[in-house]
Design a protein around this motif. Structure first.
Motif, PDB file in Angstrom:
ATOM      1  N   GLU A 220      36.968  32.297  25.749  1.00  0.00           N
ATOM      2  CA  GLU A 220      37.716  30.960  26.398  1.00  0.00           C
ATOM      3  C   GLU A 220      36.517  30.044  26.964  1.00  0.00           C
ATOM      4  N   ARG A 221      36.654  29.079  27.136  1.00  0.00           N
ATOM      5  CA  ARG A 221      35.693  27.910  27.630  1.00  0.00           C
ATOM      6  C   ARG A 221      35.504  28.598  29.108  1.00  0.00           C
ATOM      7  N   TYR A 222      34.364  28.531  29.478  1.00  0.00           N
ATOM      8  CA  TYR A 222      33.941  28.818  30.933  1.00  0.00           C
ATOM      9  C   TYR A 222      34.017  27.569  31.832  1.00  0.00           C
ATOM     10  N   VAL A 223      34.943  27.774  32.554  1.00  0.00           N
ATOM     11  CA  VAL A 223      34.814  26.436  33.838  1.00  0.00           C
ATOM     12  C   VAL A 223      33.790  26.673  34.888  1.00  0.00           C
ATOM     13  N   GLU A 224      32.940  25.713  34.754  1.00  0.00           N
ATOM     14  CA  GLU A 224      31.691  25.968  36.049  1.00  0.00           C
ATOM     15  C   GLU A 224      32.596  25.618  37.228  1.00  0.00           C
ATOM     16  N   LYS A 225      31.895  26.291  38.297  1.00  0.00           N
ATOM     17  CA  LYS A 225      32.460  26.575  39.608  1.00  0.00           C
ATOM     18  C   LYS A 225      33.555  26.108  39.864  1.00  0.00           C
ATOM     19  N   PRO A 226      34.500  27.346  39.218  1.00  0.00           N
ATOM     20  CA  PRO A 226      35.888  27.091  39.183  1.00  0.00           C
ATOM     21  C   PRO A 226      36.519  27.617  40.772  1.00  0.00           C
ATOM     22  N   ARG A 227      37.656  27.212  41.104  1.00  0.00           N
ATOM     23  CA  ARG A 227      38.303  27.653  42.231  1.00  0.00           C
ATOM     24  C   ARG A 227      39.495  28.831  41.665  1.00  0.00           C
ATOM     25  N   HIS A 228      39.715  29.542  42.290  1.00  0.00           N
ATOM     26  CA  HIS A 228      40.788  30.702  42.188  1.00  0.00           C
ATOM     27  C   HIS A 228      42.078  30.489  42.844  1.00  0.00           C
ATOM     28  N   ILE A 229      42.993  29.733  42.313  1.00  0.00           N
ATOM     29  CA  ILE A 229      44.273  29.416  43.104  1.00  0.00           C
ATOM     30  C   ILE A 229      45.452  30.206  42.415  1.00  0.00           C
ATOM     31  N   GLU A 230      46.377  30.953  43.316  1.00  0.00           N
ATOM     32  CA  GLU A 230      47.401  31.476  42.687  1.00  0.00           C
ATOM     33  C   GLU A 230      48.576  31.162  43.428  1.00  0.00           C
ATOM     34  N   ILE A 231      49.970  30.992  42.740  1.00  0.00           N
ATOM     35  CA  ILE A 231      51.027  30.721  43.194  1.00  0.00           C
ATOM     36  C   ILE A 231      52.013  31.934  43.302  1.00  0.00           C
ATOM     37  N   GLN A 232      52.526  32.232  44.291  1.00  0.00           N
ATOM     38  CA  GLN A 232      53.631  33.052  44.804  1.00  0.00           C
ATOM     39  C   GLN A 232      54.987  32.844  43.921  1.00  0.00           C
ATOM     40  N   VAL A 233      55.440  33.459  43.087  1.00  0.00           N
ATOM     41  CA  VAL A 233      56.664  33.320  42.430  1.00  0.00           C
ATOM     42  C   VAL A 233      57.753  34.389  42.616  1.00  0.00           C
TER      43      VAL A 233
END
Length: 667
Positions: free
Chosen positions: A200-213
């Motif tokens: 998969e494409r590598y996203v430079e300097k990414p943020r990790h954001i998760e959603i509680q469902v």
């Protein structure tokens, strides 16, 4: 609602589930390994049963043993916590087959998310944004190279059946692809038994954001907003917060809708977390769904005012979602960090041992502690070395960060090494304070968080010495009041002696360095000599909040000083200094002649070798004994010329601080 729930886990999550069950009037059953017989979750549950040996494979991973306890105790439901069997579809099936409710998603939903490649295809079909890549079954090297070139670089190779950061490689050019592919496949095969990979494409300097469902068994699903977990080390989360400082209201809404789409696509029931990777441009992509309650769920609870474990219980009992999407509130800002028994200076090597001292801030409206241990418990080598989760809340992010720094300053752990100092640096680092940290920042700049200054801060050392002098004076006054002659000047420790200026000597140990100070004065006003310099300390007083206020060479300073036995911890609000108080050869407050006759243990330790015998004639400075303390050897030498009258310790014997080890004949 259930009346009896078995918790198939241990530690802080088991204690967390017990807390909600008790509030709802539900009886709890704990299971434990032989290593956990005295653990807090065993003590807190209404009933507890041993299910095997210390190794997880012999206990907490034994689904058959857990089900047998559930049948025997009449448990109507099993809460798997997180880790161990929480995402094991076979265990979920076995629980349901036994006629017991599984407090988590259906096994079918777990299986759909069990393969990263399959999950990505499923999400793409459901309209959830995914990172461009390749997830096909054809794993021939030539095809994978061609697909990599099509996707473009930088690119990530990921084990399709992996997790925890294993089986992952970043490739930045086509010529580097093949060697990284082979390495990734070997690691995946060794760790997971399968070497299939996805690209998969590598996203430079990414943020990790998760959603509680959450989803219910009536076909409804909703989200409880986001948590940001971008502060990571080797793909492991270090600091989690809600709300994200990165999201705009529009991006929050879009990500929430995508998360609900993802949950509906797999008929999700109960608590789950949809994890996204977010680029600096605001583009977000599906990463995975964690089919369980997350370690960081308390930050969501703090800003929503909801009890997610209660939601889990009610939904597992067949109830509908407790509220509508538009009723979810987001109040203030919450941050979580985890206190671990680990050594950041040694590559975060996990630690173990008895918690000789465990001081955590008092829980309240702004501070929450989730822990599975108390002072005196042992962090074992068999399980995760987490000591506690520290969660703080306030009206906004700057105030929440201030709360976090204050809460960390109030923490003290003695026994195994801990990551408190690392977390304190993290909470003050500009990348965290400004909210700009990305998932790779810590690994790129780890030395900024773990570098240790070997030099001692002289002002903090002087503050510790001042606190120790004042403590001696208090103890002396108390002894005098309890004596037959409380007014005697000989019972005080103010330094006054007939014929000389009343000099008192102190010694501390910092790492491997012995620090000696010499003081004159009393009552909070002192002249203290250290390292060839004389410092003026004035107006030292204990403040209303227990802190020490003083002036050192004319400059005001406020510090907290915590004492536990011979350990002194000074904190100035930004950094802490840990010192071991050790004895000088001369007893403080004792007579010169008595001090010159005895060799004292400078700190608790074990006698390594005795180099003299009763009756030996020795000279000043001659080595008489060696003791080992704090993993280093200390040489004890004769204080003067003389003859040995008594030796009070043998090789291999443990001795306490200030014990007389060698006595010389009185001259």
């Amino acid at each position: 609602m259930f009346d009896t729930v078995l918790i198939a886990n241990r530690g802080e999550i088991a204690c967390r589930v017990i807390r909600t069950c008790r509030r709802l009037g539900i009886r709890t059953i704990a299971v434990f390994s032989e290593a956990d017989a005295d653990a807090q979750h065993v003590r807190q549950a209404d009933e507890a049963h041993c299910i095997g040996g210390p190794r997880p494979a012999d206990s907490y991973l034994r689904g058959d043993a857990i089900l047998e306890v559930a049948r025997r105790t009449g448990a109507q439901a099993i809460h798997p916590g997180y880790g161990f069997l929480s995402e094991n579809a076979e265990f979920a099936d076995a629980v349901e087959a036994a006629g017991i409710a599984f407090i988590g998603p259906r096994a079918a939903s777990m299986r759909k998310m069990g393969s990263k490649a399959g999950a990505k295809d499923l999400m793409q079909a459901a309209g959830v944004p995914v990172v461009p890549g390749y997830t096909g079954e054809d794993q021939s090297a030539d095809l994978l190279q061609a697909e990599a070139d099509r996707i473009g670089y930088p690119l990530m190779i990921k084990a399709a059946h992996g997790g925890g950061g294993k089986g992952m490689r970043i490739v930045r050019a086509t010529g580097e692809f093949m060697s990284n592919l082979e390495s990734c496949q070997r690691e995946a095969r060794n760790a997971f038994g399968k070497d299939r990979v996805l690209l998969e494409r590598y996203v430079e300097k990414p943020r990790h954001i998760e959603i509680q469902v959450f989803g219910d068994s009536h076909g409804a699903a909703m989200h409880l907003n986001e948590r940001e977990c971008s502060a990571q080390r080797r793909y492991q989360k270090v600091l989690e917060e809600s709300p994200s400082p990165f999201l705009t209201p529009e991006l929050r809404q879009a990500m929430g809708q995508a998360a609900v789409q993802a949950a509906l696509a797999i008929d999700y029931v109960n608590a789950g977390t949809v994890e996204f990777i977010v680029g600096q441009d605001g583009q977000f992509y599906f990463m995975e769904i964690n089919t369980r309650l997350q370690v960081e769920h308390p930050v969501t609870e703090m800003v929503t005012g909801l009890d997610l474990v209660e939601w889990q219980l009610r939904i597992a009992a067949g109830e509908a979602l407790p509220m509508s999407q538009d009723a979810v509130r987001q109040n203030g800002h919450a941050i979580e960090v985890r206190l671990y028994a680990e050594d950041p200076e040694a590559g975060f090597l996990p630690g173990s041992g008895r918690l000789e001292r465990l001081r955590l801030p008092a829980p309240g409206a702004h501070v929450r502690i989730d822990s599975g241990v108390v002072e005196g418990d042992t962090v074992t080598i068999h399980y995760d070395p987490m000591i506690a989760k520290l969660i703080v809340w306030d009206l906004d992010r700057p105030r929440a960060l201030a709360r976090l720094r204050d809460a960390l300053a109030a923490c003290a752990i003695e026994g195994p090494k801990s990551n408190i100092a690392f977390l304190e640096r993290l909470a003050r680092h500009p990348a965290v304070v400004d909210g700009t940290i990305d998932t790779g920042y810590l690994d790129r700049h780890l030395e900024e968080f773990t570098a240790v200054d070997e030099a001692v801060d002289a002002r903090m050392l002087l503050a510790a010495a001042t606190a120790r002098l004042m403590a001696q004076e208090r103890e002396s006054r108390e002894r005098a009041l309890a004596s037959h002659d409380p007014g005697s000047p000989w019972a005080t420790s103010d330094g006054w002696r007939l014929g000389h200026g009343g000099r008192r000597s102190l010694a501390f140990l910092h790492r491997d360095q012995r620090l000696e100070l010499h003081a004159q004065g009393s009552g909070g006003d002192y002249r203290i000599e250290f390292d060839g310099h004389v410092h003026e300390v004035r107006g030292a007083r204990t403040l209303a909040d227990g802190a020490l206020g003083l002036r050192i060479d004319g400059q005001g300073l406020r510090v907290s000083v915590n004492v536990d036995g011979s350990m002194w911890v000074v904190h100035d609000g930004r950094q802490r200094l840990r010192l071991q108080s050790v004895a000088m050869y001369r007893r403080e407050g004792g007579s010169d002649s008595a001090a010159a006759d005895n060799v004292l243990a400078p700190m608790p330790g074990r006698v390594v070798v005795v180099k003299s015998a009763v009756g030996d004639t020795v000279v000043s400075g001659q080595e008489l004994m060696v003791i080992e303390a704090m993993k280093m050897e200390l040489s004890l030498k004769a204080p003067r010329d003389g003859t040995i009258a008594r030796i009070s310790a043998a090789e291999g014997e443990f001795v306490e601080a200030d014990a007389v080890l060698v006595a010389l004949e009185v001259a």
